[in-house]
Design a protein around this motif. Structure first.
Motif, PDB file in Angstrom:
ATOM      1  N   LYS A 172      12.204   3.368 -16.120  1.00 32.79           N
ATOM      2  CA  LYS A 172      13.522   2.712 -15.785  1.00 32.79           C
ATOM      3  C   LYS A 172      13.743   1.227 -16.468  1.00 32.79           C
ATOM      4  CE  LYS A 172      17.059   2.026 -12.309  1.00 32.79           C
ATOM      5  NZ  LYS A 172      17.258   2.146 -11.002  1.00 32.79           N
ATOM      6  N   TYR A 173      12.468   0.531 -16.252  1.00 36.08           N
ATOM      7  CA  TYR A 173      12.683  -0.935 -16.776  1.00 36.08           C
ATOM      8  C   TYR A 173      11.842  -1.135 -18.110  1.00 36.08           C
ATOM      9  CZ  TYR A 173      14.738  -1.074 -12.093  1.00 36.08           C
ATOM     10  OH  TYR A 173      15.535  -1.066 -10.897  1.00 36.08           O
ATOM     11  N   GLY A 174      10.921  -0.384 -18.233  1.00 35.78           N
ATOM     12  CA  GLY A 174       9.965  -0.724 -19.249  1.00 35.78           C
ATOM     13  C   GLY A 174       8.682  -1.296 -18.844  1.00 35.78           C
ATOM     14  N   LYS A 175       7.521  -0.814 -19.557  1.00 41.80           N
ATOM     15  CA  LYS A 175       6.341  -1.401 -18.744  1.00 41.80           C
ATOM     16  C   LYS A 175       6.276  -2.931 -18.966  1.00 41.80           C
ATOM     17  CE  LYS A 175       1.437   0.195 -18.662  1.00 41.80           C
ATOM     18  NZ  LYS A 175       0.519   1.166 -19.047  1.00 41.80           N
ATOM     19  N   PHE A 217       3.187  -7.891  -4.417  1.00 37.85           N
ATOM     20  CA  PHE A 217       4.628  -7.368  -4.744  1.00 37.85           C
ATOM     21  C   PHE A 217       4.490  -6.759  -6.208  1.00 37.85           C
ATOM     22  CE2 PHE A 217       5.134 -10.550  -1.922  1.00 37.85           C
ATOM     23  CZ  PHE A 217       5.960 -10.242  -0.766  1.00 37.85           C
ATOM     24  N   VAL A 218       5.563  -5.841  -6.548  1.00 41.86           N
ATOM     25  CA  VAL A 218       5.586  -5.614  -8.004  1.00 41.86           C
ATOM     26  C   VAL A 218       7.067  -5.963  -8.244  1.00 41.86           C
ATOM     27  CG1 VAL A 218       6.196  -3.487  -9.554  1.00 41.86           C
ATOM     28  CG2 VAL A 218       4.347  -3.167  -7.592  1.00 41.86           C
ATOM     29  N   ILE A 219       7.201  -6.738  -9.184  1.00 43.49           N
ATOM     30  CA  ILE A 219       8.404  -7.463  -9.627  1.00 43.49           C
ATOM     31  C   ILE A 219       8.608  -6.985 -11.082  1.00 43.49           C
ATOM     32  CG2 ILE A 219       8.120  -9.367  -8.034  1.00 43.49           C
ATOM     33  CD1 ILE A 219       7.293 -11.199 -10.332  1.00 43.49           C
ATOM     34  N   ARG A 220      10.077  -7.230 -11.313  1.00 41.73           N
ATOM     35  CA  ARG A 220      10.455  -7.031 -12.771  1.00 41.73           C
ATOM     36  C   ARG A 220      11.208  -8.195 -13.405  1.00 41.73           C
ATOM     37  NH1 ARG A 220      15.982  -5.225 -14.000  1.00 41.73           N
ATOM     38  NH2 ARG A 220      17.133  -5.037 -12.249  1.00 41.73           N
ATOM     39  N   LYS A 221      11.152  -8.418 -14.583  1.00 41.95           N
ATOM     40  CA  LYS A 221      11.864  -9.412 -15.180  1.00 41.95           C
ATOM     41  C   LYS A 221      13.360  -9.115 -15.025  1.00 41.95           C
ATOM     42  CE  LYS A 221      12.029 -11.599 -19.729  1.00 41.95           C
ATOM     43  NZ  LYS A 221      11.491 -11.684 -21.321  1.00 41.95           N
ATOM     44  N   PRO A 222      14.272 -10.304 -14.698  1.00 40.19           N
ATOM     45  CA  PRO A 222      15.739 -10.091 -14.578  1.00 40.19           C
ATOM     46  C   PRO A 222      16.301  -9.817 -15.868  1.00 40.19           C
ATOM     47  CG  PRO A 222      14.920 -12.061 -13.645  1.00 40.19           C
ATOM     48  CD  PRO A 222      13.668 -11.526 -14.410  1.00 40.19           C
ATOM     49  N   ASP A 223      17.220  -8.749 -16.060  1.00 41.35           N
ATOM     50  CA  ASP A 223      17.893  -8.273 -17.127  1.00 41.35           C
ATOM     51  C   ASP A 223      19.309  -9.030 -17.255  1.00 41.35           C
ATOM     52  OD1 ASP A 223      19.316  -6.779 -15.452  1.00 41.35           O
ATOM     53  OD2 ASP A 223      18.599  -4.949 -15.831  1.00 41.35           O
ATOM     54  N   LEU A 266      10.671  -4.817  -6.728  1.00 42.98           N
ATOM     55  CA  LEU A 266      10.692  -3.524  -6.793  1.00 42.98           C
ATOM     56  C   LEU A 266      10.046  -2.845  -5.587  1.00 42.98           C
ATOM     57  CD1 LEU A 266      10.115  -2.847 -10.417  1.00 42.98           C
ATOM     58  CD2 LEU A 266      12.156  -2.992  -9.257  1.00 42.98           C
ATOM     59  N   GLY A 267       8.856  -3.576  -4.870  1.00 37.72           N
ATOM     60  CA  GLY A 267       8.180  -3.004  -3.777  1.00 37.72           C
ATOM     61  C   GLY A 267       6.999  -4.220  -3.456  1.00 37.72           C
ATOM     62  N   SER A 312       0.631  -1.261   0.191  1.00 38.95           N
ATOM     63  CA  SER A 312      -0.143   0.020  -0.125  1.00 38.95           C
ATOM     64  C   SER A 312       0.706   1.228   0.104  1.00 38.95           C
ATOM     65  CB  SER A 312      -0.940  -0.038   1.041  1.00 38.95           C
ATOM     66  OG  SER A 312      -0.097  -0.094   2.432  1.00 38.95           O
ATOM     67  N   ASP A 313       2.126   1.184   0.227  1.00 42.06           N
ATOM     68  CA  ASP A 313       3.156   2.337   0.299  1.00 42.06           C
ATOM     69  C   ASP A 313       3.612   2.665  -1.158  1.00 42.06           C
ATOM     70  OD1 ASP A 313       3.084   2.165   2.991  1.00 42.06           O
ATOM     71  OD2 ASP A 313       4.960   1.203   3.242  1.00 42.06           O
ATOM     72  N   ILE A 314       3.387   1.842  -2.219  1.00 41.68           N
ATOM     73  CA  ILE A 314       3.567   2.121  -3.407  1.00 41.68           C
ATOM     74  C   ILE A 314       2.622   2.955  -4.094  1.00 41.68           C
ATOM     75  CG2 ILE A 314       3.967   0.930  -5.765  1.00 41.68           C
ATOM     76  CD1 ILE A 314       4.448  -1.423  -4.432  1.00 41.68           C
ATOM     77  N   THR A 315       3.390   4.238  -4.618  1.00 42.22           N
ATOM     78  CA  THR A 315       2.694   5.168  -5.280  1.00 42.22           C
ATOM     79  C   THR A 315       2.507   5.041  -6.814  1.00 42.22           C
ATOM     80  OG1 THR A 315       4.508   6.632  -5.347  1.00 42.22           O
ATOM     81  CG2 THR A 315       3.392   6.900  -3.130  1.00 42.22           C
ATOM     82  N   PRO A 316       1.374   5.932  -7.426  1.00 42.23           N
ATOM     83  CA  PRO A 316       1.630   5.968  -8.738  1.00 42.23           C
ATOM     84  C   PRO A 316       2.842   6.429  -9.353  1.00 42.23           C
ATOM     85  CG  PRO A 316      -0.523   6.558  -7.957  1.00 42.23           C
ATOM     86  CD  PRO A 316       0.340   6.563  -6.540  1.00 42.23           C
ATOM     87  N   ASP A 317       3.510   7.392  -8.798  1.00 43.38           N
ATOM     88  CA  ASP A 317       4.647   7.977  -9.308  1.00 43.38           C
ATOM     89  C   ASP A 317       5.785   6.944  -9.237  1.00 43.38           C
ATOM     90  OD1 ASP A 317       3.686  10.306  -9.696  1.00 43.38           O
ATOM     91  OD2 ASP A 317       4.021  11.399  -7.709  1.00 43.38           O
ATOM     92  N   MET A 318       5.972   6.066  -8.156  1.00 45.55           N
ATOM     93  CA  MET A 318       6.816   5.027  -8.097  1.00 45.55           C
ATOM     94  C   MET A 318       6.551   4.015  -9.226  1.00 45.55           C
ATOM     95  SD  MET A 318       6.565   4.154  -3.876  1.00 45.55           S
ATOM     96  CE  MET A 318       7.937   3.072  -4.135  1.00 45.55           C
TER      97      MET A 318
END
Length: 113
Positions: A22-25, A43-49, A78-79, A9-15
């Motif tokens: 930074k990483y691509g949608k 969680f918000v996760i990203r694909k490993p680069d 990411l969060g 819940s701390d994750i903001t739209p700006d984040m």
């Protein structure tokens, strides 16, 4: 004094916008995990680069699984509900499984010339 953990819940739209820039949608996903006792962690996760995979490779040669997992989580989560990630083994394993699945989704075809 107890450690203060980030919550989903701390994750903001700006984040979210910053991560997308930074990483691509397409490389960012939302992950929701329901544990066996009914708790839900998000969680918000990203694909490993490539950089993350190379960092993991340094520890793979030494068969240091703990360090490999640490690199993957610290770079690709990411969060979210970080207390659950740190304290609940079910959540930890599921996050790792989903991150590993993201890095193995590409498909290839080899054709003879």
């Amino acid at each position: 004094m107890a450690k203060e953990y980030q919550k989903h819940s701390d994750i903001t739209p700006d984040m979210n916008l910053e991560w997308e820039a930074k990483y691509g949608k397409k490389r960012i996903s939302d992950l929701e995990i329901e544990t066996s006792d009914g708790d839900v962690a998000k969680f918000v996760i990203r694909k490993p680069d490539r950089q993350v995979l190379e960092a993991m490779g340094k520890y793979a040669a030494a068969k240091n699984v703990s360090a490999i997992n640490k690199v993957l989580i610290s770079n690709c989560v990411l969060g979210g509900d970080m207390e659950a990630l740190e304290k609940d083994g079910e959540v930890y394993i599921e996050v790792l499984e989903q991150l590993n699945a993201l890095k193995n989704k590409a498909k290839s075809t080899v054709k003879k010339r």
